[in-house]
Design a protein around this motif. Sequence first.
Motif, PDB file in Angstrom:
ATOM      1  N   ARG A   1       0.792  -0.911  -0.215  1.00 37.84           N
ATOM      2  CA  ARG A   1       0.202   0.383  -0.077  1.00 37.84           C
ATOM      3  C   ARG A   1       0.582   1.055  -0.378  1.00 37.84           C
ATOM      4  NH1 ARG A   1      -5.208  -0.632  -1.598  1.00 37.84           N
ATOM      5  NH2 ARG A   1      -6.231  -3.072  -0.741  1.00 37.84           N
ATOM      6  N   PHE A   2       2.262   1.278  -0.462  1.00 36.23           N
ATOM      7  CA  PHE A   2       3.110   2.251   0.224  1.00 36.23           C
ATOM      8  C   PHE A   2       4.169   2.349  -1.026  1.00 36.23           C
ATOM      9  CE2 PHE A   2       1.486   1.108   4.177  1.00 36.23           C
ATOM     10  CZ  PHE A   2       1.063   2.516   4.337  1.00 36.23           C
ATOM     11  N   ASP A   3       4.729   4.187  -1.731  1.00 35.10           N
ATOM     12  CA  ASP A   3       4.860   3.790  -1.975  1.00 35.10           C
ATOM     13  C   ASP A   3       6.448   4.125  -1.895  1.00 35.10           C
ATOM     14  OD1 ASP A   3       3.377   5.442  -4.497  1.00 35.10           O
ATOM     15  OD2 ASP A   3       2.369   6.584  -2.613  1.00 35.10           O
ATOM     16  N   ARG A   4       7.160   4.862  -0.537  1.00 32.98           N
ATOM     17  CA  ARG A   4       8.110   4.448   0.223  1.00 32.98           C
ATOM     18  C   ARG A   4       7.997   3.903   1.260  1.00 32.98           C
ATOM     19  NH1 ARG A   4       8.232   5.483  -4.622  1.00 32.98           N
ATOM     20  NH2 ARG A   4       9.932   6.721  -5.705  1.00 32.98           N
TER      21      ARG A   4
ATOM     22  N   VAL B   1       5.393  -2.452   0.339  1.00 40.21           N
ATOM     23  CA  VAL B   1       5.715  -1.789  -1.013  1.00 40.21           C
ATOM     24  C   VAL B   1       4.710  -1.832  -1.910  1.00 40.21           C
ATOM     25  CG1 VAL B   1       7.786  -1.081  -2.404  1.00 40.21           C
ATOM     26  CG2 VAL B   1       7.887  -2.015  -0.164  1.00 40.21           C
ATOM     27  N   LYS B   2       4.601  -1.009  -2.751  1.00 34.89           N
ATOM     28  CA  LYS B   2       3.514  -1.154  -4.097  1.00 34.89           C
ATOM     29  C   LYS B   2       3.834  -1.531  -4.748  1.00 34.89           C
ATOM     30  CE  LYS B   2       1.103   2.091  -4.011  1.00 34.89           C
ATOM     31  NZ  LYS B   2       0.125   3.612  -4.599  1.00 34.89           N
ATOM     32  N   PRO B   3       4.073  -1.981  -6.254  1.00 31.96           N
ATOM     33  CA  PRO B   3       3.758  -2.798  -7.087  1.00 31.96           C
ATOM     34  C   PRO B   3       4.992  -0.869  -7.506  1.00 31.96           C
ATOM     35  CG  PRO B   3       1.945  -3.589  -7.422  1.00 31.96           C
ATOM     36  CD  PRO B   3       1.925  -2.430  -6.122  1.00 31.96           C
ATOM     37  N   GLY B   4       6.021  -1.120  -8.288  1.00 33.70           N
ATOM     38  CA  GLY B   4       6.908   0.318  -8.772  1.00 33.70           C
ATOM     39  C   GLY B   4       7.113   1.499  -7.695  1.00 33.70           C
ATOM     40  N   GLY B   5       7.109   1.036  -6.106  1.00 33.97           N
ATOM     41  CA  GLY B   5       7.489   1.570  -5.140  1.00 33.97           C
ATOM     42  C   GLY B   5       8.639   1.063  -4.403  1.00 33.97           C
ATOM     43  N   ARG B   6       9.452   2.129  -3.755  1.00 31.23           N
ATOM     44  CA  ARG B   6      11.103   1.510  -3.442  1.00 31.23           C
ATOM     45  C   ARG B   6      11.328   1.015  -1.873  1.00 31.23           C
ATOM     46  NH1 ARG B   6      13.722   5.944  -6.712  1.00 31.23           N
ATOM     47  NH2 ARG B   6      13.413   5.385  -8.792  1.00 31.23           N
ATOM     48  N   LEU B   7      11.347   0.543  -1.237  1.00 31.21           N
ATOM     49  CA  LEU B   7      12.417   0.742   0.061  1.00 31.21           C
ATOM     50  C   LEU B   7      13.272   0.662  -0.184  1.00 31.21           C
ATOM     51  CD1 LEU B   7      12.376  -1.188   2.714  1.00 31.21           C
ATOM     52  CD2 LEU B   7      12.345  -3.671   1.799  1.00 31.21           C
ATOM     53  N   ALA B   8      13.545   1.424   1.642  1.00 34.70           N
ATOM     54  CA  ALA B   8      15.310   1.920   1.365  1.00 34.70           C
ATOM     55  C   ALA B   8      15.656   1.711   2.766  1.00 34.70           C
ATOM     56  CB  ALA B   8      14.867   3.582   2.075  1.00 34.70           C
ATOM     57  N   TYR B   9      17.199   0.553   2.688  1.00 29.75           N
ATOM     58  CA  TYR B   9      17.515   0.413   4.066  1.00 29.75           C
ATOM     59  C   TYR B   9      18.741   1.406   4.310  1.00 29.75           C
ATOM     60  CZ  TYR B   9      19.618  -3.141   6.733  1.00 29.75           C
ATOM     61  OH  TYR B   9      20.812  -4.092   8.055  1.00 29.75           O
ATOM     62  N   ALA B  10      18.800   1.579   5.684  1.00 34.26           N
ATOM     63  CA  ALA B  10      19.802   2.050   6.109  1.00 34.26           C
ATOM     64  C   ALA B  10      20.213   1.516   7.886  1.00 34.26           C
ATOM     65  CB  ALA B  10      19.044   3.711   5.805  1.00 34.26           C
ATOM     66  N   THR B  11      21.177   1.532   7.664  1.00 37.33           N
ATOM     67  CA  THR B  11      21.677   1.724   9.129  1.00 37.33           C
ATOM     68  C   THR B  11      23.413   2.409   9.669  1.00 37.33           C
ATOM     69  OG1 THR B  11      24.113   0.156   8.148  1.00 37.33           O
ATOM     70  CG2 THR B  11      21.714  -0.757   8.691  1.00 37.33           C
ATOM     71  N   CYS B  12      22.968   2.804  10.242  1.00 39.69           N
ATOM     72  CA  CYS B  12      24.789   3.609  11.321  1.00 39.69           C
ATOM     73  C   CYS B  12      25.801   3.056  11.611  1.00 39.69           C
ATOM     74  CB  CYS B  12      24.444   4.262  11.809  1.00 39.69           C
ATOM     75  SG  CYS B  12      23.419   4.276  13.527  1.00 39.69           S
ATOM     76  N   SER B  13      25.938   2.036  10.853  1.00 38.18           N
ATOM     77  CA  SER B  13      27.196   0.817  10.920  1.00 38.18           C
ATOM     78  C   SER B  13      27.544   1.084   9.773  1.00 38.18           C
ATOM     79  CB  SER B  13      26.038  -0.236  10.812  1.00 38.18           C
ATOM     80  OG  SER B  13      27.075  -1.870  11.134  1.00 38.18           O
ATOM     81  N   MET B  14      29.199   0.715   9.829  1.00 37.63           N
ATOM     82  CA  MET B  14      30.530   1.019   9.220  1.00 37.63           C
ATOM     83  C   MET B  14      30.739  -1.083   8.921  1.00 37.63           C
ATOM     84  SD  MET B  14      32.507   3.855   9.858  1.00 37.63           S
ATOM     85  CE  MET B  14      33.853   3.415   9.126  1.00 37.63           C
ATOM     86  N   LEU B  15      29.867  -2.358   9.145  1.00 38.82           N
ATOM     87  CA  LEU B  15      29.781  -3.561   9.208  1.00 38.82           C
ATOM     88  C   LEU B  15      29.723  -3.669   7.660  1.00 38.82           C
ATOM     89  CD1 LEU B  15      30.007  -4.655  12.862  1.00 38.82           C
ATOM     90  CD2 LEU B  15      31.727  -3.430  11.371  1.00 38.82           C
ATOM     91  N   ILE B  16      30.329  -4.757   6.645  1.00 35.39           N
ATOM     92  CA  ILE B  16      29.639  -5.363   5.815  1.00 35.39           C
ATOM     93  C   ILE B  16      28.564  -6.227   5.808  1.00 35.39           C
ATOM     94  CG2 ILE B  16      31.170  -7.511   5.351  1.00 35.39           C
ATOM     95  CD1 ILE B  16      31.556  -7.237   2.708  1.00 35.39           C
ATOM     96  N   ASP B  17      28.531  -6.712   7.395  1.00 31.03           N
ATOM     97  CA  ASP B  17      27.153  -7.914   7.549  1.00 31.03           C
ATOM     98  C   ASP B  17      26.261  -7.157   8.294  1.00 31.03           C
ATOM     99  OD1 ASP B  17      30.353  -7.973   9.041  1.00 31.03           O
ATOM    100  OD2 ASP B  17      29.828  -9.546   9.749  1.00 31.03           O
ATOM    101  N   GLU B  18      26.417  -6.020   8.273  1.00 28.86           N
ATOM    102  CA  GLU B  18      24.846  -5.209   8.124  1.00 28.86           C
ATOM    103  C   GLU B  18      24.617  -4.585   6.906  1.00 28.86           C
ATOM    104  OE1 GLU B  18      24.438  -3.988  13.235  1.00 28.86           O
ATOM    105  OE2 GLU B  18      26.293  -3.432  12.142  1.00 28.86           O
ATOM    106  N   ASN B  19      25.606  -4.619   6.423  1.00 28.39           N
ATOM    107  CA  ASN B  19      25.050  -3.207   4.613  1.00 28.39           C
ATOM    108  C   ASN B  19      25.032  -4.500   3.521  1.00 28.39           C
ATOM    109  OD1 ASN B  19      25.090  -1.564   6.576  1.00 28.39           O
ATOM    110  ND2 ASN B  19      27.374  -0.869   6.272  1.00 28.39           N
ATOM    111  N   ALA B  20      25.737  -4.202   3.147  1.00 30.27           N
ATOM    112  CA  ALA B  20      25.710  -4.546   1.279  1.00 30.27           C
ATOM    113  C   ALA B  20      25.143  -6.200   1.016  1.00 30.27           C
ATOM    114  CB  ALA B  20      27.635  -4.775   0.708  1.00 30.27           C
ATOM    115  N   ALA B  21      25.668  -7.087   2.232  1.00 28.82           N
ATOM    116  CA  ALA B  21      25.132  -8.793   2.759  1.00 28.82           C
ATOM    117  C   ALA B  21      23.864  -8.412   3.071  1.00 28.82           C
ATOM    118  CB  ALA B  21      26.244  -9.648   3.691  1.00 28.82           C
TER     119      ALA B  21
END
Length: 446
Positions: free
Chosen positions: A308-311, A357-377
């Motif tokens: 139901r949500f755009d973002r 997230v609706k079709p065409g909508g976006r999901l943003a994932y953020a952390t205040c971490s610099m550890l790869i385990d919590e980020n790109a992985a």
Amino acid sequence: MTPGARLQTTIELLDLVGAEPRPADATVSQFFRNRRFIGAKDRADIAQAVYRALRRRARLGWWLGRYEHPATARAVAIADQIAGEGRDADAVAGLFNGGKFAPMPLDDGERKLVRQLAGHTLDHPDMPDAVRVEVPAWAEPSLRATLGSRFAVEAAALIPAASIDLRVNALKTTREAASKQLIADGIQVSPTPLSPFGLRVVGRPSIMAHPLYRDGAIEIQDEGSQLVALLVGAQPGHQVVDLCAGAGGKTLAMAASMENKGRVIATDVLDGRLQRAKLRFRRAGAHNIETRAITGETDPWIKRHKQRFDRVLVDAPCTGTGTWRRNPDMRWRQLGPGLETLVPLQARLLDSAARLVKPGGRLAYATCSMLIDENAAQIEGFLARNPGFRVVPLSELWPATVGGTPPRNEPYLSLTPAQDDTDGFFTAVVERNPAVTVDEAATSDD
């Protein structure tokens, strides 16, 4: 206060910070609230000494270990004064005279320590690399894997205190007008290099006493955090969820981007934080924000609002390694879940948030971490589990949300103190395939 009295108060506060099961800033604030008789200059000097010792904890501990001395608060203060600050050993010993409000006299072991530390500086060639850059053993492997050859440079940049950054509330004023007023009132600021709404403060003036802050025209927010909110891409009229809203800083930034049009729902498992955030929302003039306490990533509210949500923003709970400049004690004390608990929680939050997230909508994932385990992985794992999403690369995302050219040609935004002079932040944005149809069982009922 006399130098001896300031030193004794520093020792007491160091003891308290080590014993209290809460962040150092909360302990320090409460300590001074209970001792209002301590003047402003003395409070500043004592707090500076406490945080200085916390920022040097590994190196000071190394010196104490070298001389087989227990790391008591008194010993830490002695090592900080002599090796850290380069003060004369006899002068430091003289402050431990047992006089009124001064520290009690040194015992035999402490007198020996003073002699051993005399003439030394804080760093030593025999120190391991991780000690020299104040990285705890639990974080070293992941930080090295993430940073590679930049490990020492980036870790060293996490030691000094961070600057104060402000976000100008576009609902109430402009960056130019806010800057002009602050400078006229004796607060020196300059535009942040990346965020179009940021101002960087020179020194540490009392921002919260300024009329612009009291009126909600400015907020204290690191430039990296501002960029996270901008990359969500919340637009006027959008339906937006801030799934782990906390104190509401990014919620406010998104509401401003939306020009008070549309709806932002701030959710969190801690209802008390949401209630306090409401005061910030009102002060900022943000009228399109709703708050909702949820029980966790499996809360029924999430199921009822599928697609139901755009973002949707997931500002996930994390180790906070990117905020060590502001919270140096976080390196050494596990006041919340550890990495082994956080990594699966982050994955569950991502999967749960994706349902919104609706079709065409976006999901943003953020952390205040610099550890790869919590980020790109985490993002790579999410995409493997959710093939209906694609990464929106930074080259596509940045010009449309922040403006201009992104700082680096990478798929995700990874900010670091050494490269960007911000806290360490990670942000990835993924988009649901617009061909996916909305589940007919979903409703918009609260």
